[in-house]
Design an enzyme around this catalytic site. Structure first.
Site, PDB file in Angstrom:
ATOM      1  CG  HIS A 223      64.346 -11.725 -52.123  1.00  0.00           C
ATOM      2  ND1 HIS A 223      65.507 -12.355 -51.731  1.00  0.00           N
ATOM      3  CD2 HIS A 223      63.486 -12.699 -52.496  1.00  0.00           C
ATOM      4  CE1 HIS A 223      65.336 -13.657 -51.868  1.00  0.00           C
ATOM      5  NE2 HIS A 223      64.123 -13.894 -52.328  1.00  0.00           N
TER       6      HIS A 223
ATOM      7  CG  HIS B  29      67.438 -13.932 -56.930  1.00  0.00           C
ATOM      8  ND1 HIS B  29      66.327 -14.365 -56.262  1.00  0.00           N
ATOM      9  CD2 HIS B  29      67.818 -14.963 -57.710  1.00  0.00           C
ATOM     10  CE1 HIS B  29      66.034 -15.603 -56.636  1.00  0.00           C
ATOM     11  NE2 HIS B  29      66.931 -15.997 -57.516  1.00  0.00           N
TER      12      HIS B  29
ATOM     13  CE  LYS C 129      58.722 -17.688 -54.688  1.00  0.00           C
ATOM     14  NZ  LYS C 129      59.451 -18.833 -55.239  1.00  0.00           N
TER      15      LYS C 129
HETATM   16  N1  ARG Z   1      66.052 -20.064 -60.482  1.00  0.00           N
HETATM   17  C1  ARG Z   1      66.988 -20.748 -59.637  1.00  0.00           C
HETATM   18  C2  ARG Z   1      66.893 -20.221 -58.211  1.00  0.00           C
HETATM   19  O1  ARG Z   1      66.456 -19.118 -58.003  1.00  0.00           O
HETATM   20  C3  ARG Z   1      68.408 -20.567 -60.082  1.00  0.00           C
HETATM   21  C4  ARG Z   1      68.721 -21.095 -61.439  1.00  0.00           C
HETATM   22  C5  ARG Z   1      70.187 -21.179 -61.672  1.00  0.00           C
HETATM   23  N2  ARG Z   1      70.556 -21.604 -62.979  1.00  0.00           N
HETATM   24  C6  ARG Z   1      70.514 -22.868 -63.437  1.00  0.00           C
HETATM   25  N3  ARG Z   1      70.851 -23.092 -64.679  1.00  0.00           N
HETATM   26  N4  ARG Z   1      70.149 -23.862 -62.657  1.00  0.00           N
HETATM   27  O2  ARG Z   1      67.271 -20.942 -57.301  1.00  0.00           O
END
Ligand code: ARG
Length: 568
Positions: free
Chosen positions: A132, A135, A129
């Protein structure tokens, strides 16, 4: 000098003289009054009325009679239930300015975190991805918390918990093998991957068999099929290369990129332990931890087909981090949409009997929408971060060209200002507030913005350059005026602000502080001629105040991840 401690000492003496008793923690009750007519510090006597069984005004009046002015304290006044303390202006100014300059870059720092490790899980982007604005907050809040905790003596471990596991990666491989082109992916990077992903979903609507192919390829990744793993790792590399460019622009770093796939071989012991402890229940073929008592839906651990889930990985990651870093706390900087997810699995760790479950903290933040609508990568309704940053830099460059055509390093300064504006915008509001992204707001350089604070810092630096030859013993009586005193008071508060920002995991407190200090300094700057030829001693005091303000602005900006150019 620590004025609060000092005044608390005087208050304690007065307590014993007037009431024959001592109360702990008086320093913690001292407040900074909302306006200077109410003194430099205020003590709210209603905090004592229960203990002393007396109305606040009566307490205030008896205490005030027992407090004698000295060479720090000018006078104390009672107003309503408050005791208002007024310090000797020049002594106050001198002591604050001296303290700031003596501490230098470490002003506002402390040792409270000595020997404690804080893991911070932030940014945590998803593979294939493009980065954007959705994030931006996790990245910048996490980065700021890292810097704030570090300033307070904690050892931080920044972790990018990459989203690098799941069936979508099987779909990506299927799509790539069908329609992809190696050179195109090399050339267009993550954009080409996003296109493949979008195409897959479109075609799968007409041809559901594609989904099976996707699943098959994911199974191959899981089984370690060399071709599947190779393509998958390549996608990962491409995404990270793209993200790292953005991280470089933002000045963001990580100590670990251990993502979801890192825990593939670390979940089995956790699942076994859940079973042993009788926490795992079968439910329609899947395995869950029941959370009925906690009034939450069950936490899904294993799917019917034996596949693990997002929560399973998070639990395994928590154990791994505890073992590896022996953290004092782990912060998860993730949007509030995931509130339930974190509550559920934190509870699972608690039910397993680990007291450190209480040291896991979800640092939630608001949603980002774009001009009033929800973001959607699939519909292309997003703002990519690198585009946003580039646009901000271009705008900064134009303004510099117009206002300071002779500036050296225009490009470098434009980067610092443009990117600073975006970061500052993101960290300005209370983190839990939703952000509706609007171009004109993110690119606004006037009012309470990053460029305004940066400009004020550069203004201080310019005063300091002009004052370079000045070499006189400062006379702090020159800082008796209200504007100078306000700057002093603001500077004095900074260590408390950093501490509170850390306690509440709220970088916006530092952002707001920087605006306040900047605007107070600007008032001082307009009210006073800092350098006066006929008054070297007074000039020296004002220059020192300017030096302290510059330093404190620079530290505040650094803590939120914004640079502070010396010339603008
Ligand atoms: N990759 C996930 C997202 O973009 C967030 C991860 C956050 N960290 C975790 N340990 N769950 O939604």
């Amino acid at each position: 000098m620590e004025f609060k401690e000092y005044l608390a000492g005087k208050l304690d003496e007065a307590m014993r003289a007037a009431f024959g008793q001592s109360i702990e923690g008086l320093a913690g009750f001292l407040e900074t009054p909302p306006n200077p007519e109410m003194g430099d510090f205020a003590f709210p006597c209603f905090k004592l009325s229960k203990t002393l069984r007396m109305g606040p005004p009566a307490i205030a009046s008896r205490l005030s009679q027992a407090i004698a002015p000295d060479d720090v304290l000018d006078r104390v006044e009672c107003v309503g239930g408050y005791l208002n303390f007024f310090l000797h202006k020049s002594g106050y100014a001198q002591s604050v300015v001296d303290r700031v300059l003596e501490k230098g870059e470490a002003y506002g720092a402390s040792q409270e975190g000595q020997g404690r490790v804080i893991c911070i899980d932030y940014s945590s982007i998803n593979i294939a991805k493009r980065f954007h604005i959705g994030h931006l907050s996790t990245t910048m809040i996490g980065n700021a918390l890292y810097r704030i905790y570090e300033h307070l003596g904690y050892k931080c471990v920044g972790i990018n918990h990459l989203g690098d596991w799941g069936t979508q990666f099987g779909k990506m491989i299927a799509a790539y093998l069908k329609w992809g082109d190696r050179d195109e992916v090399v050339g267009r990077g993550v954009n080409a991957l996003v296109d493949l992903y979008v195409r897959f979903h479109k075609e799968a609507e007409a041809n559901p068999a594609l989904e099976d192919e996707g699943r098959l390829w994911f199974k191959k990744i899981e089984d370690g099929d060399p071709q599947a793993v190779e393509i998958f790792n390549w996608f990962k590399e491409i995404t990270l290369k793209d993200a790292e460019r953005v991280y470089d622009m933002l000045g963001v770093k990580f100590d670990s990129y251990a993502g979801e796939s890192f825990y593939n071989d670390k979940m089995a012991p956790v699942i076994d332990e859940l079973k042993e402890k009788g926490l795992l229940e079968e439910s329609q073929g899947a395995y869950v931890v029941d959370l009925e008592e906690e009034k939450m839906p069950p936490c899904l651990i294993l799917k019917k087909d034996g596949a693990t889930l997002y929560a399973t990985r998070d639990i395994a990651a928590a154990f791994y981090r505890k073992k590896t870093y022996d953290f004092y706390k782990t912060l998860y900087v993730v949007a509030y949409q995931q509130n339930l997810h974190f509550k559920q699995w934190f509870k699972v760790v608690e039910k397993m009997g680990y007291p450190w479950a209480k040291d896991l903290e979800h640092v939630a933040f608001g949603m980002v929408s774009y001009e009033g609508k929800a973001l959607s990568t699939r519909d292309g309704y997003v703002v990519y971060l690198d585009e946003l940053l580039e646009r901000a830099v271009v705008k900064a460059r134009e303004i510099i060209e117009e206002k300071s055509p002779n500036l050296e390093n225009k490009d470098a300064v434009a980067r610092q200002v443009g990117i600073g504006a975006v970061v500052f915008f993101d960290l300005f509001n209370n983190r839990i507030k939703d952000i509706d992204f609007r171009w004109e707001r993110a690119l606004n350089f006037d009012g309470e913005t990053g460029p305004y604070v940066q400009y004020t810092h550069a203004r201080c630096c310019s005063v300091l350059r002009k004052a370079a030859g000045l070499d006189a013993q400062p006379d702090y009586a020159a800082l008796d005026d209200p504007a100078a005193q306000e700057v002093v008071r603001t500077l004095e508060r900074f260590p408390d602000v950093v501490k509170e920002a850390c306690q509440r995991n709220e970088p916006s407190l530092v952002t707001r502080f920087s605006v306040e200090l900047a605007s107070n300094f600007n008032r001082f700057y307009y009210d006073n001629r800092i350098l006066q030829e006929d008054n070297a001693a007074g000039s020296a005091a004002r220059v020192n105040l300017t030096r302290a303000a510059a330093l404190c602005l620079r530290i505040a900006l650094r803590l939120i991840g914004v640079e502070a150019p010396e010339k603008m």
